[in-house]
Write a protein that holds these residues in place. Sequence first.
Motif, PDB file in Angstrom:
ATOM      1  N   GLN A 102     -13.736  -9.530  10.157  1.00  0.00           N
ATOM      2  CA  GLN A 102     -13.460  -9.120  11.295  1.00  0.00           C
ATOM      3  C   GLN A 102     -14.224  -8.433  12.096  1.00  0.00           C
ATOM      4  O   GLN A 102     -14.578  -8.775  13.460  1.00  0.00           O
ATOM      5  CB  GLN A 102     -11.999  -8.341  11.141  1.00  0.00           C
ATOM      6  N   PHE A 121       1.001  -1.122  -0.022  1.00  0.00           N
ATOM      7  CA  PHE A 121       0.236   0.165   0.032  1.00  0.00           C
ATOM      8  C   PHE A 121       0.991   1.112  -0.110  1.00  0.00           C
ATOM      9  O   PHE A 121       1.359   1.417   1.107  1.00  0.00           O
ATOM     10  CB  PHE A 121      -0.694  -0.036   1.187  1.00  0.00           C
ATOM     11  N   LEU A 124       4.216   1.103   1.833  1.00  0.00           N
ATOM     12  CA  LEU A 124       4.165  -0.077   2.936  1.00  0.00           C
ATOM     13  C   LEU A 124       3.806  -1.507   2.604  1.00  0.00           C
ATOM     14  O   LEU A 124       2.945  -1.606   1.774  1.00  0.00           O
ATOM     15  CB  LEU A 124       3.043   0.383   3.915  1.00  0.00           C
ATOM     16  N   ALA A 136       2.509  -4.450   3.146  1.00  0.00           N
ATOM     17  CA  ALA A 136       1.600  -5.306   4.201  1.00  0.00           C
ATOM     18  C   ALA A 136       1.868  -6.792   4.193  1.00  0.00           C
ATOM     19  O   ALA A 136       1.846  -7.286   5.093  1.00  0.00           O
ATOM     20  CB  ALA A 136       0.286  -4.876   4.160  1.00  0.00           C
ATOM     21  N   PRO A 165       0.826 -10.534  15.439  1.00  0.00           N
ATOM     22  CA  PRO A 165       0.579  -9.366  16.104  1.00  0.00           C
ATOM     23  C   PRO A 165      -0.302  -8.338  15.007  1.00  0.00           C
ATOM     24  O   PRO A 165      -0.533  -8.590  13.948  1.00  0.00           O
ATOM     25  CB  PRO A 165       1.861  -8.558  16.134  1.00  0.00           C
ATOM     26  N   ASN A 166      -1.037  -7.498  15.858  1.00  0.00           N
ATOM     27  CA  ASN A 166      -1.820  -6.462  14.994  1.00  0.00           C
ATOM     28  C   ASN A 166      -0.893  -5.944  14.105  1.00  0.00           C
ATOM     29  O   ASN A 166       0.386  -5.778  14.047  1.00  0.00           O
ATOM     30  CB  ASN A 166      -2.075  -5.437  15.874  1.00  0.00           C
ATOM     31  N   GLY A 167      -1.451  -5.808  12.781  1.00  0.00           N
ATOM     32  CA  GLY A 167      -0.792  -5.070  11.435  1.00  0.00           C
ATOM     33  C   GLY A 167       0.240  -6.336  11.113  1.00  0.00           C
ATOM     34  O   GLY A 167       0.916  -5.445   9.954  1.00  0.00           O
ATOM     35  N   ALA A 168       0.146  -7.369  11.356  1.00  0.00           N
ATOM     36  CA  ALA A 168       0.831  -8.569  10.722  1.00  0.00           C
ATOM     37  C   ALA A 168       0.617  -8.574   9.150  1.00  0.00           C
ATOM     38  O   ALA A 168       1.445  -9.138   8.492  1.00  0.00           O
ATOM     39  CB  ALA A 168       1.122  -9.567  11.273  1.00  0.00           C
ATOM     40  N   GLY A 169      -0.506  -8.247   8.882  1.00  0.00           N
ATOM     41  CA  GLY A 169      -0.825  -8.393   7.366  1.00  0.00           C
ATOM     42  C   GLY A 169      -1.849  -9.551   7.125  1.00  0.00           C
ATOM     43  O   GLY A 169      -1.994 -10.125   5.907  1.00  0.00           O
ATOM     44  N   LYS A 170      -2.363 -10.177   8.212  1.00  0.00           N
ATOM     45  CA  LYS A 170      -3.295 -11.308   8.114  1.00  0.00           C
ATOM     46  C   LYS A 170      -4.725 -10.909   7.415  1.00  0.00           C
ATOM     47  O   LYS A 170      -5.051 -11.604   6.172  1.00  0.00           O
ATOM     48  CB  LYS A 170      -3.838 -11.724   9.544  1.00  0.00           C
ATOM     49  N   THR A 171      -5.420  -9.917   7.576  1.00  0.00           N
ATOM     50  CA  THR A 171      -6.439  -9.527   6.756  1.00  0.00           C
ATOM     51  C   THR A 171      -6.282  -9.180   5.427  1.00  0.00           C
ATOM     52  O   THR A 171      -6.865  -9.516   4.803  1.00  0.00           O
ATOM     53  CB  THR A 171      -7.497  -8.430   7.645  1.00  0.00           C
ATOM     54  N   THR A 172      -5.139  -8.619   5.342  1.00  0.00           N
ATOM     55  CA  THR A 172      -4.627  -8.190   4.141  1.00  0.00           C
ATOM     56  C   THR A 172      -4.547  -9.435   3.030  1.00  0.00           C
ATOM     57  O   THR A 172      -4.945  -9.308   1.905  1.00  0.00           O
ATOM     58  CB  THR A 172      -3.164  -7.364   4.101  1.00  0.00           C
ATOM     59  N   HIS A 199      -6.792 -14.061  17.271  1.00  0.00           N
ATOM     60  CA  HIS A 199      -5.968 -13.664  18.516  1.00  0.00           C
ATOM     61  C   HIS A 199      -5.946 -14.408  19.780  1.00  0.00           C
ATOM     62  O   HIS A 199      -5.333 -14.493  20.648  1.00  0.00           O
ATOM     63  CB  HIS A 199      -6.004 -12.233  18.667  1.00  0.00           C
ATOM     64  N   GLU A 208     -10.979 -13.485  12.846  1.00  0.00           N
ATOM     65  CA  GLU A 208     -11.223 -13.111  14.258  1.00  0.00           C
ATOM     66  C   GLU A 208     -12.704 -13.257  14.774  1.00  0.00           C
ATOM     67  O   GLU A 208     -13.287 -12.383  15.198  1.00  0.00           O
ATOM     68  CB  GLU A 208     -10.853 -11.818  14.465  1.00  0.00           C
ATOM     69  N   HIS A 223      -8.361  -6.903  -2.397  1.00  0.00           N
ATOM     70  CA  HIS A 223      -6.938  -5.966  -2.594  1.00  0.00           C
ATOM     71  C   HIS A 223      -6.203  -7.043  -3.324  1.00  0.00           C
ATOM     72  O   HIS A 223      -5.257  -7.557  -2.799  1.00  0.00           O
ATOM     73  CB  HIS A 223      -6.538  -5.261  -1.549  1.00  0.00           C
TER      74      HIS A 223
HETATM   75  N1  ATP Z   1      -6.488  -0.477   2.465  1.00  0.00           N
HETATM   76  C1  ATP Z   1      -5.437  -0.269   3.115  1.00  0.00           C
HETATM   77  N2  ATP Z   1      -4.552   0.653   2.687  1.00  0.00           N
HETATM   78  C2  ATP Z   1      -3.442   1.205   3.418  1.00  0.00           C
HETATM   79  N3  ATP Z   1      -2.875   0.082   4.067  1.00  0.00           N
HETATM   80  C3  ATP Z   1      -3.702  -0.841   4.749  1.00  0.00           C
HETATM   81  C4  ATP Z   1      -4.881  -1.211   3.963  1.00  0.00           C
HETATM   82  N4  ATP Z   1      -5.230  -2.301   4.646  1.00  0.00           N
HETATM   83  C5  ATP Z   1      -4.212  -2.709   5.488  1.00  0.00           C
HETATM   84  N5  ATP Z   1      -3.173  -1.700   5.510  1.00  0.00           N
HETATM   85  C6  ATP Z   1      -2.303  -1.863   6.284  1.00  0.00           C
HETATM   86  O1  ATP Z   1      -1.554  -2.916   6.181  1.00  0.00           O
HETATM   87  C7  ATP Z   1      -0.947  -3.566   7.194  1.00  0.00           C
HETATM   88  C8  ATP Z   1      -1.571  -4.939   7.687  1.00  0.00           C
HETATM   89  O2  ATP Z   1      -2.848  -4.661   8.129  1.00  0.00           O
HETATM   90  P1  ATP Z   1      -3.942  -6.034   8.287  1.00  0.00           P
HETATM   91  O3  ATP Z   1      -5.058  -5.392   8.504  1.00  0.00           O
HETATM   92  O4  ATP Z   1      -3.608  -6.914   7.234  1.00  0.00           O
HETATM   93  O5  ATP Z   1      -3.385  -6.563   9.534  1.00  0.00           O
HETATM   94  P2  ATP Z   1      -3.859  -7.736  10.476  1.00  0.00           P
HETATM   95  O6  ATP Z   1      -2.553  -8.677  10.617  1.00  0.00           O
HETATM   96  O7  ATP Z   1      -5.227  -7.972   9.984  1.00  0.00           O
HETATM   97  O8  ATP Z   1      -4.107  -7.135  11.842  1.00  0.00           O
HETATM   98  P3  ATP Z   1      -5.204  -7.136  12.909  1.00  0.00           P
HETATM   99  O9  ATP Z   1      -4.668  -8.271  13.851  1.00  0.00           O
HETATM  100  O10 ATP Z   1      -5.180  -5.871  13.883  1.00  0.00           O
HETATM  101  O11 ATP Z   1      -6.397  -7.339  12.320  1.00  0.00           O
HETATM  102  C9  ATP Z   1      -1.106  -2.473   8.334  1.00  0.00           C
HETATM  103  O12 ATP Z   1      -0.189  -1.516   8.585  1.00  0.00           O
HETATM  104  C10 ATP Z   1      -2.343  -1.739   7.812  1.00  0.00           C
HETATM  105  O13 ATP Z   1      -2.309  -0.499   8.261  1.00  0.00           O
END
Ligand code: ATP
Length: 241
Positions: free
Chosen positions: A83, A11, A14, A16, A35-42, A196, A163, A51
């Motif tokens: 989520q 992104f 970044l 992700a 951890p939070n922000g690790a990229g799981k949902t991405t 989590h 989640e 995406h």
């Molecule tokens: N649409 C987007 N545009 C810009 N950045 C994004 C977007 N979606 C996710 N990110 C960034 O990508 C990184 C990974 O986010 P993601 O949501 O995949 O984390 P996660 O592992 O699911 O975390 P959580 O446990 O908090 O749900 C984060 O830094 C987030 O801010």
Amino acid sequence: MLTATGVTKRFGGLTAVDDVDFTVGEGEIVGLIGPNGAGKTTLFNAITGVHPPSEGSITFDGEELVGKKPHEVARQGISRTFQTARTFNELTVLENATVGPMFGRTDSLPREEAEERARTFLEFVDLEDKEDELAGSLTLAERKFLELAKGLGADPNLILVDEIGSGLTPAEVNMISETLIRVRDELGISVLWIEHVVDAIMGTTDRIIVLNQGKKIADGTPTEVQQNSEVVEAYLGEVEA
Ligand SMILES: Nc1ncnc2c1ncn2[C@@H]1O[C@H](COP(=O)(O)OP(=O)(O)OP(=O)(O)O)[C@@H](O)[C@H]1O
Ligand SMILES: [Mg+2]
């Protein structure tokens, strides 16, 4: 069944998800933690075409998913839960559950057939007595089960669960775990499960993939992952603290 190879999602500046490889086999329940922000949902968004990845390949039963739109991926046999439960609170439980079969695998399922399917899955998650109630009147746990019923109603071979246990009591999380095992055993649907709630995922999954800052740092049995020092340092230590 699902094979991801070199999946990267950026992104802007970044990264992700960073060059991730993994598989989900037929009949597996695979955990995805980190951890939070690790990229799981991405990663879920990359699989489902929300995406698409910046680089890499994701195949399902040998067919490339990259480039497909979300509804095409659903048609291929992959559904998901979100989520934050995305129930339509002003609609009834049955109407919500009918959305899955209506927009899942089969094109233009007649409404009555879609409702019939929806009822089957409401029963599966034990919500059949609430079909006429508004989704907004349900407890959080019930809304999560409704979201699952909706996903199952789309007739997937693989369900991505994001989640589903967060915010629930330990007893409710146990019910979720037992239900996901039944999804695999009774419906023959594979599960990729972000969570989590580490105890739930350790006790329920066949294999666990660990992401940290977009990179895969471990992939193994729950015991192997629990004993992996990098995982403990990046994630598990923090959870237990
Ligand atoms: N649409 C987007 N545009 C810009 N950045 C994004 C977007 N979606 C996710 N990110 C960034 O990508 C990184 C990974 O986010 P993601 O949501 O995949 O984390 P996660 O592992 O699911 O975390 P959580 O446990 O908090 O749900 C984060 O830094 C987030 O801010
Ligand atoms: Mg997430």
